[in-house]
Design a protein around this motif. Structure first.
Motif, PDB file in Angstrom:
ATOM      1  N   ALA A   1      17.991   7.650   4.614  1.00 31.82           N
ATOM      2  CA  ALA A   1      17.450   6.170   3.839  1.00 31.82           C
ATOM      3  C   ALA A   1      17.480   5.044   4.851  1.00 31.82           C
ATOM      4  N   GLY A   2      16.601   4.394   5.057  1.00 31.79           N
ATOM      5  CA  GLY A   2      16.475   3.045   5.667  1.00 31.79           C
ATOM      6  C   GLY A   2      16.199   3.333   7.222  1.00 31.79           C
TER       7      GLY A   2
ATOM      8  N   GLN B   1       0.741  -1.052  -0.156  1.00 29.75           N
ATOM      9  CA  GLN B   1      -0.026   0.003  -0.014  1.00 29.75           C
ATOM     10  C   GLN B   1       0.863   1.288   0.158  1.00 29.75           C
ATOM     11  N   GLU B   2       2.000   1.066  -0.039  1.00 28.22           N
ATOM     12  CA  GLU B   2       3.153   2.291  -0.046  1.00 28.22           C
ATOM     13  C   GLU B   2       3.028   3.302   1.146  1.00 28.22           C
ATOM     14  N   VAL B   3       2.805   2.752   2.026  1.00 34.07           N
ATOM     15  CA  VAL B   3       2.473   3.568   3.395  1.00 34.07           C
ATOM     16  C   VAL B   3       3.857   3.845   3.797  1.00 34.07           C
ATOM     17  N   ARG B   4       4.098   4.986   4.211  1.00 33.20           N
ATOM     18  CA  ARG B   4       5.402   5.232   4.829  1.00 33.20           C
ATOM     19  C   ARG B   4       5.573   5.995   6.326  1.00 33.20           C
ATOM     20  N   SER B   5       4.381   5.687   6.937  1.00 35.40           N
ATOM     21  CA  SER B   5       4.195   6.282   8.280  1.00 35.40           C
ATOM     22  C   SER B   5       3.107   5.292   9.001  1.00 35.40           C
ATOM     23  N   VAL B   6       3.251   5.052  10.287  1.00 35.32           N
ATOM     24  CA  VAL B   6       2.172   4.207  10.877  1.00 35.32           C
ATOM     25  C   VAL B   6       2.283   4.822  12.278  1.00 35.32           C
ATOM     26  N   GLU B   7       0.773   4.462  12.703  1.00 38.92           N
ATOM     27  CA  GLU B   7       0.561   4.992  14.044  1.00 38.92           C
ATOM     28  C   GLU B   7       0.070   3.568  15.022  1.00 38.92           C
ATOM     29  N   LEU B   8       0.792   3.668  16.176  1.00 37.36           N
ATOM     30  CA  LEU B   8       0.412   2.532  17.184  1.00 37.36           C
ATOM     31  C   LEU B   8       0.196   3.336  18.461  1.00 37.36           C
ATOM     32  N   ASP B   9      -1.129   2.594  18.930  1.00 40.45           N
ATOM     33  CA  ASP B   9      -1.266   2.723  20.441  1.00 40.45           C
ATOM     34  C   ASP B   9      -0.822   1.669  21.432  1.00 40.45           C
ATOM     35  N   VAL B  10      -0.012   2.378  22.489  1.00 43.28           N
ATOM     36  CA  VAL B  10       0.551   1.989  23.246  1.00 43.28           C
ATOM     37  C   VAL B  10       0.040   1.752  24.853  1.00 43.28           C
ATOM     38  N   LEU B  11       0.241   0.777  25.415  1.00 43.25           N
ATOM     39  CA  LEU B  11      -0.074   0.589  26.915  1.00 43.25           C
ATOM     40  C   LEU B  11       0.894  -0.374  27.725  1.00 43.25           C
TER      41      LEU B  11
ATOM     42  N   GLN C   1       8.348  -6.480  12.796  1.00 44.83           N
ATOM     43  CA  GLN C   1       7.511  -6.151  11.341  1.00 44.83           C
ATOM     44  C   GLN C   1       8.037  -5.157  10.554  1.00 44.83           C
ATOM     45  N   ILE C   2       8.189  -4.087  11.092  1.00 43.09           N
ATOM     46  CA  ILE C   2       8.752  -2.962  10.306  1.00 43.09           C
ATOM     47  C   ILE C   2      10.065  -3.048  10.211  1.00 43.09           C
ATOM     48  N   ARG C   3      10.929  -3.397  11.198  1.00 41.63           N
ATOM     49  CA  ARG C   3      12.451  -3.726  10.601  1.00 41.63           C
ATOM     50  C   ARG C   3      12.580  -4.747   9.604  1.00 41.63           C
ATOM     51  N   GLY C   4      11.846  -5.591   9.526  1.00 42.54           N
ATOM     52  CA  GLY C   4      11.883  -6.711   8.418  1.00 42.54           C
ATOM     53  C   GLY C   4      11.820  -6.239   7.225  1.00 42.54           C
ATOM     54  N   TRP C   5      10.752  -5.339   7.057  1.00 40.35           N
ATOM     55  CA  TRP C   5      10.427  -4.948   5.854  1.00 40.35           C
ATOM     56  C   TRP C   5      11.420  -3.737   5.583  1.00 40.35           C
ATOM     57  N   SER C   6      12.133  -2.845   6.561  1.00 34.57           N
ATOM     58  CA  SER C   6      13.092  -1.890   6.102  1.00 34.57           C
ATOM     59  C   SER C   6      14.517  -2.710   5.745  1.00 34.57           C
ATOM     60  N   GLN C   7      14.599  -3.748   6.334  1.00 33.06           N
ATOM     61  CA  GLN C   7      16.073  -4.372   6.192  1.00 33.06           C
ATOM     62  C   GLN C   7      15.790  -5.092   4.427  1.00 33.06           C
TER      63      GLN C   7
ATOM     64  N   HIS D   1      14.441   2.906   1.410  1.00 31.91           N
ATOM     65  CA  HIS D   1      13.225   3.938   1.732  1.00 31.91           C
ATOM     66  C   HIS D   1      13.397   4.951   2.579  1.00 31.91           C
ATOM     67  N   VAL D   2      12.556   5.961   2.282  1.00 29.66           N
ATOM     68  CA  VAL D   2      12.542   7.155   3.065  1.00 29.66           C
ATOM     69  C   VAL D   2      12.382   6.916   4.601  1.00 29.66           C
ATOM     70  N   PRO D   3      12.693   7.630   5.502  1.00 25.90           N
ATOM     71  CA  PRO D   3      12.607   7.372   6.927  1.00 25.90           C
ATOM     72  C   PRO D   3      11.301   7.223   7.187  1.00 25.90           C
ATOM     73  N   LEU D   4      10.906   6.201   8.168  1.00 25.00           N
ATOM     74  CA  LEU D   4       9.592   5.710   8.415  1.00 25.00           C
ATOM     75  C   LEU D   4       9.191   6.257   9.737  1.00 25.00           C
ATOM     76  N   LEU D   5       8.081   7.469   9.847  1.00 23.65           N
ATOM     77  CA  LEU D   5       7.997   7.859  11.148  1.00 23.65           C
ATOM     78  C   LEU D   5       6.716   7.047  11.705  1.00 23.65           C
TER      79      LEU D   5
END
Length: 380
Positions: free
Chosen positions: A239-240, A86-96, A151-157, A162-166
């Motif tokens: 990058a990366g 889906q060519e997403v380059r930033s994700v949001e996670l809710d943390v507890l 999961q993010i690291r695996g894709w990044s490697q 890729h542009v930096p992921l926020l």
């Protein structure tokens, strides 16, 4: 061939925003070493981990939270698929926080539905959890924060150019309305739980894989002064890599900044107002009205801004593309959506989705990019 309506409107808004940008003294540093990470634009997902509950759970969910239908009835693909397909380059996670493990394993909704505790053993393990609402909306593609980050690291490697992921983190807590019904009370976000979260991030990403406030701040300057006077790192330098930002503007942010006014030693950037030492990243979730011009002003000055292009589910159900058009035209570097791919809203007999114009996962920022910026050279 004429432009699609939303793209034509976005282009017009970009031109207007550029004309109305402040010409004050706080301007971004001139680009002397390639396009910088604040001079591009990408699409992000909101509640990127989110999966709706099963039918039996949804019926019990509606008994304690009638507003769940349809606002919580949407689902995302796993994080790596969002980045890849889906060519997403930033994700949001809710943390507890869950320092002992098992605190959120048997949600109120499942008890009310006559269902057993959640089966995934990750719920029983200590560590920061990722889900939406304690006891009421808990289905997720990755239970543990470290699991999400891996999961993010695996894709990044596998995609080192890729542009930096926020990664946006929203620090959540249990809610009184569900506690009164017998739900659990979550631990406070304080220094010990902050440290646990940061240690988890650093256990997945090495220092040279991260962009932190310390990497941006110059000696003798505040973080904001560094950003406005010297600029962010370039896309090539970044990058990366991955960077983290806090969504909260409440007491959680105050506690995180305590003793760290410039975010010294911290992993996350915070949503901080212009004029404060920690300012560099900020969110302006609603790009409508006068906010589009304000966002463009902030972007032109050198801040990184996140905005939203839709609000589930009213945006989709009303066939309202106003936020999408304004968000893309505003120049906000991070444009967040719950619908990053065609077909996701079809269940509601709608065709709403958000993507950048053109074939690339990142584009030159319509407000702040230098003239020599090229979309096809940013993310590869």
């Amino acid at each position: 061939m004429s432009l699609p309506r939303w793209l034509a409107v976005a282009a017009a808004l970009t031109a207007l925003a550029t004309q109305t940008v402040s010409t004050g003294s706080s301007q971004a540093a001139p680009n002397t070493g390639g396009t910088r990470i604040n001079e591009m634009q990408v699409v992000a997902t909101h509640n990127s981990y989110h999966r709706e509950l099963s039918g039996a759970e949804q019926r019990a969910q509606l008994e304690v939270d009638p507003g769940a239908n349809p606002n919580l009835f949407y689902s995302h693909s796993p994080l790596a698929e969002q980045l890849d397909e889906q060519e997403v380059r930033s994700v949001e996670l809710d943390v507890l926080p869950d320092p002992k493990g098992g605190l959120y394993r048997w949600p109120l909704v499942r008890k009310n539905a006559g269902l057993p505790p959640l089966e995934d053993p990750a719920w029983g393990e200590p560590g920061t959890k990722v889900f939406h609402i304690v006891d009421a909306d808990y289905n997720t593609t990755c239970v543990q924060l470290t699991e999400c980050l891996k999961q993010i690291r695996g894709w990044s490697q596998n995609n080192p150019g890729h542009v930096p992921l926020l990664v946006m983190l929203e620090f959540k807590a249990s809610e009184d309305r569900f506690e009164r019904l017998g739900g659990v009370e979550s631990p406070a976000w304080e220094e010990s739980t902050f440290r646990t979260l940061e240690d988890e991030i650093r256990s997945v990403f090495k220092s040279n894989q991260l962009i932190t406030p310390d990497d941006v701040r110059r000696p003798g300057l505040t973080l904001e002064q560094s950003v406005l006077q010297h600029g962010w790192p370039t896309v090539a330098q970044s990058a990366g890599k991955v960077m983290f930002a806090m969504d909260n503007t409440n007491q959680v942010r105050t506690s995180y900044l305590a003793g760290h006014p410039n975010l010294e030693g911290r992993v996350l950037f915070t949503d901080s107002a212009p004029g404060t030492p920690s300012a560099g990243f900020m969110k302006r979730n609603d790009p409508r009205g006068t906010n589009a011009a304000e966002i463009a002003d902030l972007v032109k000055r050198g801040y990184i801004v996140r905005t939203r292009s839709d609000v589930p589910m009213s945006t989709v159900l009303n066939r309202d593309t106003t936020m999408r058009e304004l968000a893309l035209g505003s120049g906000a570097q991070i444009v967040s959506t719950d619908f990053p791919a065609a077909g996701m809203s079809a269940r509601y007999d709608r065709d709403f989705f958000v993507s950048l114009p053109g074939p690339d996962a990142a584009r030159c920022n319509p407000v702040s990019a230098p003239k020599n910026c090229r979309d096809d050279k940013l993310d590869h």
